[in-house]
Scaffold this motif. Structure first.
Motif, PDB file in Angstrom:
ATOM      1  N   VAL A  46       0.734  -1.466  -0.242  1.00  0.00           N
ATOM      2  CA  VAL A  46      -0.034   0.158   0.102  1.00  0.00           C
ATOM      3  C   VAL A  46       1.025   0.967  -0.347  1.00  0.00           C
ATOM      4  O   VAL A  46       0.387   2.727  -0.793  1.00  0.00           O
ATOM      5  CB  VAL A  46      -0.998  -0.249   1.382  1.00  0.00           C
ATOM      6  N   GLY A  47       1.943   1.139   0.802  1.00  0.00           N
ATOM      7  CA  GLY A  47       2.438   2.406   0.798  1.00  0.00           C
ATOM      8  C   GLY A  47       3.473   3.226   0.094  1.00  0.00           C
ATOM      9  O   GLY A  47       3.602   4.296  -0.469  1.00  0.00           O
ATOM     10  N   VAL A  48       3.779   2.366  -0.882  1.00  0.00           N
ATOM     11  CA  VAL A  48       5.116   2.580  -2.058  1.00  0.00           C
ATOM     12  C   VAL A  48       4.114   2.856  -3.181  1.00  0.00           C
ATOM     13  O   VAL A  48       4.909   4.093  -3.394  1.00  0.00           O
ATOM     14  CB  VAL A  48       6.206   0.957  -2.532  1.00  0.00           C
ATOM     15  N   PRO A  49       2.958   2.305  -3.833  1.00  0.00           N
ATOM     16  CA  PRO A  49       2.526   2.849  -4.745  1.00  0.00           C
ATOM     17  C   PRO A  49       1.743   4.216  -5.037  1.00  0.00           C
ATOM     18  O   PRO A  49       1.487   4.854  -5.412  1.00  0.00           O
ATOM     19  CB  PRO A  49       1.774   1.646  -5.322  1.00  0.00           C
ATOM     20  N   SER A  50       1.279   4.318  -3.576  1.00  0.00           N
ATOM     21  CA  SER A  50       0.745   5.185  -3.327  1.00  0.00           C
ATOM     22  C   SER A  50       1.684   6.167  -3.410  1.00  0.00           C
ATOM     23  O   SER A  50       1.590   7.766  -3.159  1.00  0.00           O
ATOM     24  CB  SER A  50       0.097   4.973  -1.246  1.00  0.00           C
ATOM     25  N   ALA A  51       2.693   5.943  -2.072  1.00  0.00           N
ATOM     26  CA  ALA A  51       3.819   7.079  -2.011  1.00  0.00           C
ATOM     27  C   ALA A  51       4.398   7.696  -3.470  1.00  0.00           C
ATOM     28  O   ALA A  51       3.998   8.943  -3.583  1.00  0.00           O
ATOM     29  CB  ALA A  51       5.212   7.225  -1.281  1.00  0.00           C
ATOM     30  N   VAL A  52       4.354   6.907  -4.069  1.00  0.00           N
ATOM     31  CA  VAL A  52       5.224   7.004  -5.974  1.00  0.00           C
ATOM     32  C   VAL A  52       4.154   7.687  -6.557  1.00  0.00           C
ATOM     33  O   VAL A  52       4.690   8.799  -7.844  1.00  0.00           O
ATOM     34  CB  VAL A  52       5.994   5.974  -6.502  1.00  0.00           C
ATOM     35  N   GLY A  53       3.056   7.547  -6.698  1.00  0.00           N
ATOM     36  CA  GLY A  53       2.094   7.646  -6.826  1.00  0.00           C
ATOM     37  C   GLY A  53       1.204   9.328  -7.315  1.00  0.00           C
ATOM     38  O   GLY A  53       0.817   9.824  -8.086  1.00  0.00           O
ATOM     39  N   MET A  54       1.016   8.948  -5.365  1.00  0.00           N
ATOM     40  CA  MET A  54       1.030  11.272  -4.776  1.00  0.00           C
ATOM     41  C   MET A  54       2.025  12.039  -5.863  1.00  0.00           C
ATOM     42  O   MET A  54       1.656  13.283  -5.671  1.00  0.00           O
ATOM     43  CB  MET A  54       0.924  10.898  -3.325  1.00  0.00           C
ATOM     44  N   LEU A  55       3.479  11.917  -5.012  1.00  0.00           N
ATOM     45  CA  LEU A  55       4.686  12.133  -5.254  1.00  0.00           C
ATOM     46  C   LEU A  55       4.693  13.095  -6.927  1.00  0.00           C
ATOM     47  O   LEU A  55       4.771  13.990  -7.760  1.00  0.00           O
ATOM     48  CB  LEU A  55       5.570  11.903  -4.900  1.00  0.00           C
ATOM     49  N   MET A  56       4.174  11.726  -8.164  1.00  0.00           N
ATOM     50  CA  MET A  56       4.068  11.865  -9.505  1.00  0.00           C
ATOM     51  C   MET A  56       3.174  13.103  -9.732  1.00  0.00           C
ATOM     52  O   MET A  56       2.781  14.175 -10.435  1.00  0.00           O
ATOM     53  CB  MET A  56       3.447  10.754 -10.567  1.00  0.00           C
ATOM     54  N   ILE A  57       2.033  12.705  -8.731  1.00  0.00           N
ATOM     55  CA  ILE A  57       0.973  13.356  -8.860  1.00  0.00           C
ATOM     56  C   ILE A  57       0.839  15.058  -8.709  1.00  0.00           C
ATOM     57  O   ILE A  57       0.647  15.863  -9.479  1.00  0.00           O
ATOM     58  CB  ILE A  57      -0.691  13.400  -8.708  1.00  0.00           C
ATOM     59  N   LEU A  58       1.490  15.448  -7.499  1.00  0.00           N
ATOM     60  CA  LEU A  58       1.784  16.499  -6.756  1.00  0.00           C
ATOM     61  C   LEU A  58       2.822  17.244  -7.904  1.00  0.00           C
ATOM     62  O   LEU A  58       2.908  18.180  -8.483  1.00  0.00           O
ATOM     63  CB  LEU A  58       2.309  16.403  -5.707  1.00  0.00           C
ATOM     64  N   GLY A  69       0.984   9.544 -12.502  1.00  0.00           N
ATOM     65  CA  GLY A  69       0.336   8.984 -11.539  1.00  0.00           C
ATOM     66  C   GLY A  69      -0.577   8.392 -10.621  1.00  0.00           C
ATOM     67  O   GLY A  69      -0.757   7.600 -10.378  1.00  0.00           O
ATOM     68  N   ALA A  70      -1.615   8.661 -11.121  1.00  0.00           N
ATOM     69  CA  ALA A  70      -3.009   7.938 -11.452  1.00  0.00           C
ATOM     70  C   ALA A  70      -2.785   6.317 -11.093  1.00  0.00           C
ATOM     71  O   ALA A  70      -3.503   5.955 -10.637  1.00  0.00           O
ATOM     72  CB  ALA A  70      -4.117   8.681 -11.647  1.00  0.00           C
ATOM     73  N   PHE A  71      -2.374   5.798 -12.273  1.00  0.00           N
ATOM     74  CA  PHE A  71      -1.820   4.563 -12.518  1.00  0.00           C
ATOM     75  C   PHE A  71      -1.349   4.363 -11.391  1.00  0.00           C
ATOM     76  O   PHE A  71      -1.928   2.645 -11.481  1.00  0.00           O
ATOM     77  CB  PHE A  71      -1.615   4.462 -14.180  1.00  0.00           C
ATOM     78  N   VAL A  72      -0.056   4.224 -10.949  1.00  0.00           N
ATOM     79  CA  VAL A  72       0.750   3.779  -9.995  1.00  0.00           C
ATOM     80  C   VAL A  72      -0.251   3.970  -8.907  1.00  0.00           C
ATOM     81  O   VAL A  72      -0.112   3.083  -8.227  1.00  0.00           O
ATOM     82  CB  VAL A  72       2.091   4.994 -10.621  1.00  0.00           C
ATOM     83  N   LEU A  73      -0.980   5.118  -8.294  1.00  0.00           N
ATOM     84  CA  LEU A  73      -1.437   5.420  -7.309  1.00  0.00           C
ATOM     85  C   LEU A  73      -2.402   3.986  -7.440  1.00  0.00           C
ATOM     86  O   LEU A  73      -3.453   3.648  -6.299  1.00  0.00           O
ATOM     87  CB  LEU A  73      -2.942   6.688  -6.615  1.00  0.00           C
ATOM     88  N   ALA A  74      -3.236   4.198  -8.407  1.00  0.00           N
ATOM     89  CA  ALA A  74      -4.622   2.687  -8.495  1.00  0.00           C
ATOM     90  C   ALA A  74      -3.726   1.298  -8.327  1.00  0.00           C
ATOM     91  O   ALA A  74      -5.045   0.265  -7.932  1.00  0.00           O
ATOM     92  CB  ALA A  74      -5.401   2.812  -9.841  1.00  0.00           C
ATOM     93  N   ILE A  75      -3.209   1.084  -8.217  1.00  0.00           N
ATOM     94  CA  ILE A  75      -2.512   0.179  -7.908  1.00  0.00           C
ATOM     95  C   ILE A  75      -2.367  -0.428  -7.122  1.00  0.00           C
ATOM     96  O   ILE A  75      -2.223  -2.087  -6.518  1.00  0.00           O
ATOM     97  CB  ILE A  75      -0.451  -0.200  -8.553  1.00  0.00           C
ATOM     98  N   ALA A  76      -2.205   0.758  -5.700  1.00  0.00           N
ATOM     99  CA  ALA A  76      -1.607  -0.223  -4.066  1.00  0.00           C
ATOM    100  C   ALA A  76      -3.643  -1.241  -3.856  1.00  0.00           C
ATOM    101  O   ALA A  76      -3.372  -2.019  -3.089  1.00  0.00           O
ATOM    102  CB  ALA A  76      -2.310   0.898  -3.737  1.00  0.00           C
TER     103      ALA A  76
END
Length: 92
Positions: A46-58, A69-76
């Motif tokens: 949960v943590g790694v894809p969420s952190a990477v996805g949020m950083l990409m979006i922000l 970033g939304a794609f990576v965030l939705a992997i979790a």
């Protein structure tokens, strides 16, 4: 300001990311046989894809980076859902 792509692009990225998370979750449970603590696994899944996805979006400057970033965030959630289903099937 975060550059937002069109709604159908963002929705598609989220849908494909959740499907990729399901596939990654199934593949990882078939390939990894090491005994790991459940809290470490949940933190990684949960943590790694969420952190990477949020950083990409922000930090995105382009619309396609926001979609990625939304794609990576939705992997979790997809990956976590597979882990929950496997634990429920095992009765643990």
């Amino acid at each position: 300001m975060i550059p937002l792509p069109r709604a159908w692009v963002l929705t598609s990225a989220l849908l494909v990311g959740a499907a990729a998370g399901l596939i990654l979750g199934i593949a990882s449970t078939l390939l990894v046989d090491a005994a790991m603590r459940p809290d470490v696994v949940i933190a990684l899944v949960v943590g790694v894809p969420s952190a990477v996805g949020m950083l990409m979006i922000l930090l995105s400057g382009r619309r396609w980076v926001t979609a990625a970033g939304a794609f990576v965030l939705a992997i979790a959630p997809g990956w976590f859902g597979v882990l929950v289903a496997i634990q429920a099937a095992h009765g643990v």
